[in-house]
Write a protein that holds these residues in place. Structure first.
Motif, mmCIF file in Angstrom:
data_model
loop_
_atom_site.group_PDB
_atom_site.id
_atom_site.type_symbol
_atom_site.label_atom_id
_atom_site.label_comp_id
_atom_site.label_asym_id
_atom_site.label_seq_id
_atom_site.Cartn_x
_atom_site.Cartn_y
_atom_site.Cartn_z
ATOM 1 N N ALA A 143 -11.056 -10.660 -4.057
ATOM 2 C CA ALA A 143 -10.047 -9.650 -3.712
ATOM 3 C C ALA A 143 -10.521 -8.294 -4.184
ATOM 4 O O ALA A 143 -9.735 -7.446 -4.547
ATOM 5 C CB ALA A 143 -8.696 -10.002 -4.322
ATOM 6 N N ARG A 153 0.805 -1.216 0.000
ATOM 7 C CA ARG A 153 0.000 0.000 0.000
ATOM 8 C C ARG A 153 0.843 1.273 0.000
ATOM 9 O O ARG A 153 0.490 2.265 -0.650
ATOM 10 C CB ARG A 153 -0.937 0.008 1.208
ATOM 11 C CG ARG A 153 -2.079 -0.949 1.094
ATOM 12 C CD ARG A 153 -3.161 -0.680 2.115
ATOM 13 N NE ARG A 153 -2.695 -0.119 3.366
ATOM 14 C CZ ARG A 153 -3.290 -0.321 4.523
ATOM 15 N NH1 ARG A 153 -4.363 -1.103 4.588
ATOM 16 N NH2 ARG A 153 -2.836 0.234 5.625
ATOM 17 N N ALA A 205 1.871 -14.602 2.809
ATOM 18 C CA ALA A 205 1.849 -13.215 3.285
ATOM 19 C C ALA A 205 3.285 -12.708 3.342
ATOM 20 O O ALA A 205 4.207 -13.461 3.671
ATOM 21 C CB ALA A 205 1.193 -13.121 4.652
ATOM 22 N N ALA A 208 -1.774 -13.842 7.257
ATOM 23 C CA ALA A 208 -1.534 -12.420 7.002
ATOM 24 C C ALA A 208 -0.317 -11.988 7.803
ATOM 25 O O ALA A 208 0.023 -12.591 8.823
ATOM 26 C CB ALA A 208 -2.752 -11.581 7.373
ATOM 27 N N ASP A 225 2.144 -8.355 9.117
ATOM 28 C CA ASP A 225 2.227 -6.904 9.250
ATOM 29 C C ASP A 225 3.543 -6.404 8.677
ATOM 30 O O ASP A 225 4.284 -7.159 8.036
ATOM 31 C CB ASP A 225 2.030 -6.480 10.705
ATOM 32 C CG ASP A 225 3.158 -6.961 11.624
ATOM 33 O OD1 ASP A 225 4.193 -7.446 11.124
ATOM 34 O OD2 ASP A 225 3.001 -6.853 12.861
ATOM 35 N N ALA A 232 -14.420 -10.079 1.570
ATOM 36 C CA ALA A 232 -13.124 -9.402 1.517
ATOM 37 C C ALA A 232 -13.008 -8.499 2.721
ATOM 38 O O ALA A 232 -14.001 -7.907 3.172
ATOM 39 C CB ALA A 232 -12.985 -8.595 0.231
ATOM 40 N N ALA A 267 -10.326 -5.524 4.805
ATOM 41 C CA ALA A 267 -9.123 -4.688 4.816
ATOM 42 C C ALA A 267 -9.193 -3.766 6.020
ATOM 43 O O ALA A 267 -10.279 -3.397 6.479
ATOM 44 C CB ALA A 267 -9.032 -3.876 3.524
ATOM 45 N N SER A 281 -3.048 -5.002 9.363
ATOM 46 C CA SER A 281 -2.559 -3.672 9.013
ATOM 47 C C SER A 281 -1.036 -3.657 9.133
ATOM 48 O O SER A 281 -0.443 -4.541 9.756
ATOM 49 C CB SER A 281 -3.172 -2.630 9.943
ATOM 50 O OG SER A 281 -2.635 -2.767 11.254
ATOM 51 N N ALA A 287 -6.891 -10.450 7.456
ATOM 52 C CA ALA A 287 -6.094 -9.301 7.028
ATOM 53 C C ALA A 287 -5.384 -8.711 8.224
ATOM 54 O O ALA A 287 -5.863 -8.796 9.363
ATOM 55 C CB ALA A 287 -6.970 -8.249 6.356
#
Length: 642
Positions: free
Chosen positions: A605, A285, A387, A443, A445, A551, A553, A503, A501
């Protein structure tokens, strides 16, 4: 008598050959008359090569004659501000001297390079339109942040080396506004002061839908970066009368709020896989770098392909990662802060096993590597999930079945840039007659911490129970035992294929669907903490079946968003639940013009959420164009406001 007259006499008298033969027999060798050899020296860059004993002092290209078997020492003498990079030819290494025994003609090169650091230049520009009291955070090259609270000129604190690239984007948008960047990327050759940042007021909430494709399109994969830009990738039939398809893509420009015209991403013969489990779009991101991986079928052979994306240069080259005849499945991808990427998949060669390939920017994709050594005839290692962290570390989780009690269960293996792939380890067992587990979700981080989650069926004296369970990796070790998320569910209400997910800062969100009741549930966890209370996200909707993988996020500010498709007696719709703090939730209807025949919709996704709470969602819907009817891709942007 001169040597030439002696040789002429010997040749005319027929004694020359006898003389030579006699010398050879005495050890004189065949190089009787080679009394010297040529030593050639080439200098690249600013410097000299000298050899006082050999009478050599060379600044460009030169040569000298050296006696047979003489020992010559060459010395590299760099000019001021330069250093020897390396010797070449008959010499090697980068030491100041090179010693040679000259038994034949020799060539040597010496390359000198600047020893002074590259000059550095300032990077800046002008900000306009920022509202009073608001703040915007700019970010250069994914890490150098600059917070601005007033309009006017600005300059990043870190300078940029000559020849290095720069890429300025929006790390955090101001509340109630959207800022865009112009002249934000390039290669530094002098001081840059023309980066332009413009902020405008933004209306909040979901913006009107945009049509991205022609008819015959599959559900899109969608991602969004922290600068407000995004990608959508989907499959589309090559023509209304053919069964073959290709992949298409569109880029979302956060500055203009518009999608680009569709671009053909691949046009290989055969069919590209694009559905959940057949393809994966992963994006970092902060930088916007991404990778898309998919399955491609030609004449019954299924291969794993991948293509990297960089915001400054666009899509890279489509690459077949394994090129083995046979079957492959479920590719999963990740991208780190440097734009390096990883793809893992399952492949039948001849048993189903887990493989991976790593992409390094500027180098390309590595040869595929086997990640486990389970060699049971008929055994299955399937459903890999990958991930990747900012620092390039990666974890792959998968399910092993039909082996034996010592192997069956959920496995993981880790990758670090310094050490490569580690040893695969079983995290949880699935012995015969024991718990049954769904495909895993994993997932990570930004610091290399990870969460592993799955759905589990347990049988005990009180009945058959279904639970969502998880384990954590804290950067050095996994937790010893699984933790149950939420409450146990009764028979048939199984937890199927949970979605996970994290962050960048370590917060986590786990989402799953209960098969019997159709409840879509979620649980959130702070960085390193336990998952909290379970929230049912579709409780206010009419009863119906969740007909997609949800999905999810989330970002470090606490915002979380979940999207899904749900059908009911009144039709079908696309929905999103969003929260800014994980406690208060708002339900949004993204589309209500679907019918139950729109079963091709999937959110596999199709949702991207960035650091400032902006989001992109994509789906497909049955549409009409002229006299034709088919599925088309639609997308909407969510604008966060105070």
């Amino acid at each position: 008598m001169p040597l030439q007259r002696i040789l002429l006499f010997l040749r005319r008298s027929g004694l020359l050959a006898l003389t030579v033969l006699g010398l050879v027999a005495c050890g004189g060798g065949s190089d009787l008359f080679a009394t010297s050899h040529t030593l050639s020296v080439t200098v690249n860059g600013s410097g000299r090569v000298t050899s006082p004993a050999g009478g050599l002092d060379c600044a460009n290209s030169c040569s000298v004659q050296v006696a047979d078997n003489a020992v010559v020492t060459l010395t590299a003498v760099p000019a001021t501000g330069f250093a020897l990079q390396a010797w070449g030819g008959a010499c090697s290494g980068s030491a100041a001297t090179c010693t040679l025994t000259i038994g034949a003609a020799r060539s040597v090169t010496a390359t000198f390079v600047s020893s002074s650091p590259a000059p550095r230049f300032t990077l800046g520009g002008t900000l306009s339109g920022l509202a009073a009291g608001a703040r915007v955070v700019l970010r250069n090259n994914g890490s150098d942040d600059l917070t601005l609270a007033a309009n006017g000129s600005f300059q990043f604190s870190q300078s940029v080396a000559q020849g290095a690239s720069y890429s300025v984007g929006i790390a955090t948008q101001p509340s109630g506004q959207t800022c865009s960047v112009a002249n934000g990327s390039g290669t530094m050759q002098a001081a840059v002061s023309n980066v332009t940042v413009t902020c405008t007021s933004s209306s909040g909430g979901w913006q009107p839908p945009a049509n991205l494709s022609a008819l015959g399109a599959s559900p899109p994969h969608v991602a969004m970066d922290d600068q407000g830009n995004g990608l959508a990738v989907w499959g589309q039939f090559d023509s209304p009368t053919t069964s073959t398809n290709s992949l298409w893509t569109s880029r979302y420009d956060g500055a203009t709020g518009s999608w680009s015209a569709p671009v053909l991403l691949e046009s290989l013969a055969g069919n590209a896989g694009y559905a959940a489990g057949e393809a994966h779009l992963a994006m970092h991101r902060a930088t916007g770098r991404a990778v898309f991986t998919w399955l491609h079928t030609v004449n019954g052979t299924v291969n794993v392909w991948a293509r990297d994306f960089d915001p400054s240069s666009g899509w890279g080259t489509a690459t077949n990662l394994e090129a083995v005849d046979g079957m492959t499945g479920t590719p999963s991808a990740g991208v780190d802060a440097s734009g390096n990427a990883m793809v893992a998949w399952t492949q039948m060669t001849p048993r189903w096993s887990i493989w991976a390939s790593r992409f390094v920017r500027g180098t390309g994709w590595s040869a595929p590597q086997l990640l486990e050594t389970h060699d049971t005839v008929g055994g299955l290692d399937i459903d890999p999930a990958l991930a990747m962290s900012d620092n390039g570390q990666a974890v792959v989780a998968w399910k092993a079945a039909l082996h034996n009690d010592a192997i069956n269960g959920l496995w993981t293996v880790r990758f670090t840039p310094a050490s490569g792939w580690g040893t695969a380890e079983r995290r949880v067992a699935s012995p015969a007659g024991g718990p049954l587990r769904s495909r895993p979700a994993v997932a990570a981080d930004g610091q290399g911490r990870a969460v592993l989650a799955w759905g589990q069926i347990d049988v005990d004296a009180s009945g058959i129970w279904h639970t969502a369970q998880m384990m954590r990796f804290d950067g050095s070790a996994w937790t010893a035992t699984p933790a149950v998320v939420g409450v146990r569910q009764a028979v048939r209400n199984n937890v199927a294929n949970p979605v996970l997910a994290m962050s960048p800062g370590g917060g986590a969100a786990l989402v799953w669907v209960l098969a019997e009741t159709g409840a879509l549930q979620a649980s959130l966890a702070p960085a390193g903490g336990s998952f909290g209370a379970v929230i049912t996200l579709n409780a206010s909707l009419p009863a119906g079946e969740v007909t997609s993988l949800p999905a999810v996020a989330l970002n470090d500010a606490g915002a979380v968003m979940v999207g899904w498709r749900q059908g009911n007696t009144a039709g079908a719709g696309v929905y999103a639940q969003r929260s800014t703090n994980g406690t208060a939730w708002s339900l949004d209807t993204l589309a209500s013009d679907l019918t139950d025949t729109d079963k091709t919709w999937s959110f596999h996704a199709g949702l991207g959420l960035n650091a400032s709470g902006q989001a992109l969602a994509g789906w497909n819907v049955v549409a009409t164009s002229g006299t034709s009817t088919g599925t088309a891709v639609r997308a909407r942007r969510f604008v966060a406001t105070p």
